[in-house]
Design an enzyme around this catalytic site. Structure first.
Site, PDB file in Angstrom:
ATOM      1  N   GLN A 129       0.842  -1.202   0.000  1.00 25.67           N
ATOM      2  CA  GLN A 129       0.000   0.000   0.000  1.00 25.67           C
ATOM      3  C   GLN A 129       0.879   1.255   0.000  1.00 25.67           C
ATOM      4  OE1 GLN A 129      -1.895   0.628   3.757  1.00 25.67           O
ATOM      5  NE2 GLN A 129      -3.611   1.774   2.917  1.00 25.67           N
ATOM      6  N   GLY A 130       0.904   1.985  -1.108  1.00 24.17           N
ATOM      7  CA  GLY A 130       1.729   3.193  -1.223  1.00 24.17           C
ATOM      8  C   GLY A 130       0.904   4.431  -0.936  1.00 24.17           C
ATOM      9  N   TYR A 131       0.637   4.676   0.318  1.00 25.29           N
ATOM     10  CA  TYR A 131      -0.129   5.861   0.732  1.00 25.29           C
ATOM     11  C   TYR A 131       0.807   6.884   1.391  1.00 25.29           C
ATOM     12  CZ  TYR A 131      -4.979   4.093   0.222  1.00 25.29           C
ATOM     13  OH  TYR A 131      -6.188   3.656  -0.255  1.00 25.29           O
ATOM     14  N   SER A 132       1.422   6.495   2.547  1.00 27.36           N
ATOM     15  CA  SER A 132       2.162   7.463   3.371  1.00 27.36           C
ATOM     16  C   SER A 132       3.415   7.969   2.670  1.00 27.36           C
ATOM     17  CB  SER A 132       2.587   6.815   4.694  1.00 27.36           C
ATOM     18  OG  SER A 132       1.484   6.268   5.347  1.00 27.36           O
ATOM     19  N   GLU A 247      -9.466  -1.356   5.811  1.00 27.46           N
ATOM     20  CA  GLU A 247      -8.298  -1.535   6.674  1.00 27.46           C
ATOM     21  C   GLU A 247      -8.679  -1.490   8.145  1.00 27.46           C
ATOM     22  OE1 GLU A 247      -5.182   1.350   5.996  1.00 27.46           O
ATOM     23  OE2 GLU A 247      -3.779   0.274   7.268  1.00 27.46           O
ATOM     24  N   GLU A 377      -3.851   9.522  18.485  1.00 32.52           N
ATOM     25  CA  GLU A 377      -4.314  10.920  18.572  1.00 32.52           C
ATOM     26  C   GLU A 377      -5.416  11.173  17.535  1.00 32.52           C
ATOM     27  OE1 GLU A 377      -1.115  10.041  18.501  1.00 32.52           O
ATOM     28  OE2 GLU A 377      -0.482  10.642  20.502  1.00 32.52           O
TER      29      GLU A 377
HETATM   30  C1  LIG Z   1       4.223  -0.801  11.340  1.00 30.70           C
HETATM   31  C2  LIG Z   1       3.697   0.225  10.372  1.00 30.70           C
HETATM   32  C3  LIG Z   1       3.302  -0.169   9.116  1.00 30.70           C
HETATM   33  C4  LIG Z   1       2.847   0.765   8.193  1.00 30.70           C
HETATM   34  N1  LIG Z   1       2.510   0.343   6.932  1.00 30.70           N
HETATM   35  C5  LIG Z   1       2.142   1.248   6.006  1.00 30.70           C
HETATM   36  C6  LIG Z   1       1.875   0.843   4.660  1.00 30.70           C
HETATM   37  O1  LIG Z   1       1.981  -0.331   4.301  1.00 30.70           O
HETATM   38  N2  LIG Z   1       1.536   1.792   3.757  1.00 30.70           N
HETATM   39  C7  LIG Z   1       1.407   3.109   4.092  1.00 30.70           C
HETATM   40  O2  LIG Z   1       1.062   3.894   3.223  1.00 30.70           O
HETATM   41  N3  LIG Z   1       1.657   3.533   5.359  1.00 30.70           N
HETATM   42  C8  LIG Z   1       2.022   2.637   6.313  1.00 30.70           C
HETATM   43  N4  LIG Z   1       2.301   3.056   7.592  1.00 30.70           N
HETATM   44  C9  LIG Z   1       2.289   4.478   7.892  1.00 30.70           C
HETATM   45  C10 LIG Z   1       1.157   4.936   8.811  1.00 30.70           C
HETATM   46  O3  LIG Z   1      -0.069   4.956   8.151  1.00 30.70           O
HETATM   47  C11 LIG Z   1       1.569   6.321   9.327  1.00 30.70           C
HETATM   48  O4  LIG Z   1       2.746   6.159  10.099  1.00 30.70           O
HETATM   49  C12 LIG Z   1       0.501   6.961  10.180  1.00 30.70           C
HETATM   50  O5  LIG Z   1      -0.631   7.292   9.422  1.00 30.70           O
HETATM   51  C13 LIG Z   1       1.033   8.230  10.881  1.00 30.70           C
HETATM   52  O6  LIG Z   1       1.629   9.102   9.977  1.00 30.70           O
HETATM   53  P1  LIG Z   1       3.104   9.669  10.216  1.00 30.70           P
HETATM   54  O7  LIG Z   1       4.000   8.536  10.583  1.00 30.70           O
HETATM   55  O8  LIG Z   1       3.464  10.496   9.036  1.00 30.70           O
HETATM   56  O9  LIG Z   1       2.985  10.585  11.499  1.00 30.70           O
HETATM   57  P2  LIG Z   1       2.446  12.096  11.541  1.00 30.70           P
HETATM   58  O10 LIG Z   1       1.140  12.178  10.824  1.00 30.70           O
HETATM   59  O11 LIG Z   1       3.536  13.020  11.106  1.00 30.70           O
HETATM   60  O12 LIG Z   1       2.187  12.269  13.084  1.00 30.70           O
HETATM   61  C14 LIG Z   1       3.247  12.519  14.023  1.00 30.70           C
HETATM   62  C15 LIG Z   1       2.596  12.674  15.409  1.00 30.70           C
HETATM   63  O13 LIG Z   1       1.686  13.807  15.393  1.00 30.70           O
HETATM   64  C16 LIG Z   1       0.378  13.392  15.781  1.00 30.70           C
HETATM   65  N5  LIG Z   1      -0.623  14.132  15.009  1.00 30.70           N
HETATM   66  C17 LIG Z   1      -0.658  14.289  13.666  1.00 30.70           C
HETATM   67  N6  LIG Z   1      -1.749  15.004  13.318  1.00 30.70           N
HETATM   68  C18 LIG Z   1      -2.430  15.278  14.458  1.00 30.70           C
HETATM   69  C19 LIG Z   1      -3.657  15.958  14.753  1.00 30.70           C
HETATM   70  N7  LIG Z   1      -4.395  16.513  13.786  1.00 30.70           N
HETATM   71  N8  LIG Z   1      -4.032  16.038  16.070  1.00 30.70           N
HETATM   72  C20 LIG Z   1      -3.292  15.491  17.058  1.00 30.70           C
HETATM   73  N9  LIG Z   1      -2.134  14.818  16.828  1.00 30.70           N
HETATM   74  C21 LIG Z   1      -1.699  14.713  15.563  1.00 30.70           C
HETATM   75  C22 LIG Z   1       0.319  11.917  15.463  1.00 30.70           C
HETATM   76  O14 LIG Z   1      -0.655  11.257  16.240  1.00 30.70           O
HETATM   77  C23 LIG Z   1       1.739  11.456  15.788  1.00 30.70           C
HETATM   78  O15 LIG Z   1       1.868  11.243  17.165  1.00 30.70           O
HETATM   79  C24 LIG Z   1       2.749   2.133   8.549  1.00 30.70           C
HETATM   80  C25 LIG Z   1       3.134   2.543   9.838  1.00 30.70           C
HETATM   81  C26 LIG Z   1       3.611   1.607  10.741  1.00 30.70           C
HETATM   82  C27 LIG Z   1       4.034   2.070  12.103  1.00 30.70           C
END
Ligand SMILES: Cc1cc2nc3c(=O)[nH]c(=O)nc-3n(C[C@H](O)[C@H](O)[C@H](O)COP(=O)(O)OP(=O)(O)OC[C@H]3O[C@@H](n4cnc5c(N)ncnc54)[C@H](O)[C@@H]3O)c2cc1C
Length: 393
Positions: A129-132, A247, A377
């Site tokens: 899944q290429g989202y993040s 998901e 969060e």
């Molecule tokens: C084990 C694992 C597998 C994953 N697999 C995939 C995958 O296959 N494909 C994919 O696309 N992604 C994947 N992800 C990514 C995952 O979806 C993201 O890590 C997640 O959505 C959080 O985004 P971020 O890491 O950019 O953190 P950020 O969004 O930058 O957040 C950083 C911190 O700020 C907080 N924060 C952000 N916005 C707010 C808000 N509005 N209010 C309060 N707090 C806030 C967050 O809660 C977090 O604590 C995976 C992540 C993990 C850990």
């Protein structure tokens, strides 16, 4: 409220249970479902094939596409029985079967369904899944990976991150920006990418437990044929949300948590007469275990609530966030209680460690539970706004 099975549900539960007991390569004592999966890969492929023959590899998919067309309640029972017996699930296929497949069934063309669904069902094609992206996680709609139309292709440049199983995947579901001038939710296009395409580079990332699950993926002038767009150009956000809805669904996981707590209780009872056991040196651990057992019951009730809404045709909204938030944080607490109970043994890995070091691995992996699939969060924000009616902050 009556939580007992109806006669039809009881008969379906028996059918599932008999099948699992007769056919599944079940884990040995102390072995987790994931370990059993890895330790006996060939046996598991045979098991997945047998599940596939009944459509049970994709229980929620309609029968016409090779699934079992199970009702929500049947899926709940199926998931409970699989978790109860620790029957191996095809985890490497989860993004295909649980997210990409259902999204294609809803938004894909007939040609796309014919081309991609059979490989998912046979377990041959692994999807990622290429989202993040580095600057787009919680705020996914800010993604910047560009797709520019060029003849019959789109040309992709940019980067994804945290892409689970990208290093073994054949295909990716990919979100890109096609209109940088439109409001951010409206300029996104959703693609199927063949991971062998020239210009795709996958670099490994290692997690806290030092295992390689996820990756960075770079795109350097990667060409994707226009036939690989899912839905319409610039309307990919709506298909992306469909994928996220699939998901989120984690019904049945409460059974697995309860089993983990029961396993810890068994360990505690076995070591009750050992004067060096942490349970004797730290009597508060008894209360910690009791709390965990109580909390697994709460998780079960929350998952019944989500399942019963789905069964009535309602779409769980903040209720799904309640379940995700509570279950993932509880999973972390269970792992923490486990390493407290094991004391110094909780730091050991390998065959001689209690439960072969599984609790240490679970403890280290559990940090990710409250991030993947939407952070705690974000779940709390959803509950506050949609559940409690509080204004946006
Ligand atoms: C084990 C694992 C597998 C994953 N697999 C995939 C995958 O296959 N494909 C994919 O696309 N992604 C994947 N992800 C990514 C995952 O979806 C993201 O890590 C997640 O959505 C959080 O985004 P971020 O890491 O950019 O953190 P950020 O969004 O930058 O957040 C950083 C911190 O700020 C907080 N924060 C952000 N916005 C707010 C808000 N509005 N209010 C309060 N707090 C806030 C967050 O809660 C977090 O604590 C995976 C992540 C993990 C850990």
């Amino acid at each position: 409220m009556d939580f007992n099975d109806t006669p039809e549900e009881a008969s379906f539960r028996k059918e599932v249970r008999d099948f699992i007991l007769a056919e599944a390569p079940l884990p040995k004592k102390g072995e987790s479902g994931v370990e059993a999966l890895m330790n006996s890969w060939e046996a598991n492929l045979g098991w997945f094939k047998k599940l596939g023959q009944r459509g049970w590899i994709a229980p929620a998919w309609p029968k016409e596409y090779g699934g079992a067309g199970m009702t929500t309640v049947q899926q709940f029972i199926f998931n409970e029985e699989m978790a109860l017996h620790k029957a191996p699930r095809p985890l490497h296929m989860i993004i295909g079967l649980g997210m990409a497949g259902p999204t294609l069934i809803v938004h894909g063309t007939e040609d796309q369904k014919k081309k991609y669904l059979p490989g998912m069902l046979r377990g041959e094609d692994i999807w990622c899944q290429g989202y993040s992206e580095p600057e787009a996680g919680s705020d996914l709609a800010s993604l910047q990976t560009r797709a520019v139309r060029d003849g019959d292709d789109y040309v992709i440049n940019g980067q994804k991150i945290w892409t689970t199983v990208a290093h073994i995947a054949k295909y990716m579901i990919l979100l890109t920006r096609t209109d940088p001038d439109a409001p951010k939710h409206r300029g996104i296009t959703y693609f199927i990418l063949d991971m062998k395409s020239p210009g795709v580079e996958v670099r490994p990332l290692y997690n806290l437990g030092n295992s390689h699950e996820f990756n960075e993926v770079f795109f350097n002038n990667v060409r994707i044929p226009k036939d690989n767009v899912i839905g319409e150009e610039n309307r990919g956000w709506y298909s992306a949300v469909t994928t996220l809805d699939f998901e989120r669904s984690s019904i049945g996981s409460a059974t697995g948590m309860k089993q983990n707590v029961e396993e810890l209780i068994e360990y505690a009872v076995e070591h009750a007469n050992d004067p060096t056991s942490t349970l004797n040196t730290n009597p508060m651990l008894r209360y910690e275990l009791a709390d965990r057992m109580l909390e697994t019951e709460v998780a079960r009730m929350l998952s019944y609530r989500v399942a019963s809404m789905q069964a009535r045709g309602l779409i769980p909204n903040y209720e799904a966030s309640l379940l995700k938030l509570f279950s993932t944080e509880l999973n972390q607490r269970i792992a923490k209680t486990a390493v407290h109970i094991l004391g110094l043994y909780g730091q050991l890995k390998g065959d001689d460690a209690p439960n072969r070091g599984r609790w240490l691995a679970t403890f280290l992996r559990s940090a990710a539970y409250t991030i993947e699939g939407g952070t705690s969060e974000i779940q709390r924000n959803i509950i506050a706004q949609r559940g409690l009616g509080l204004p946006r902050d």
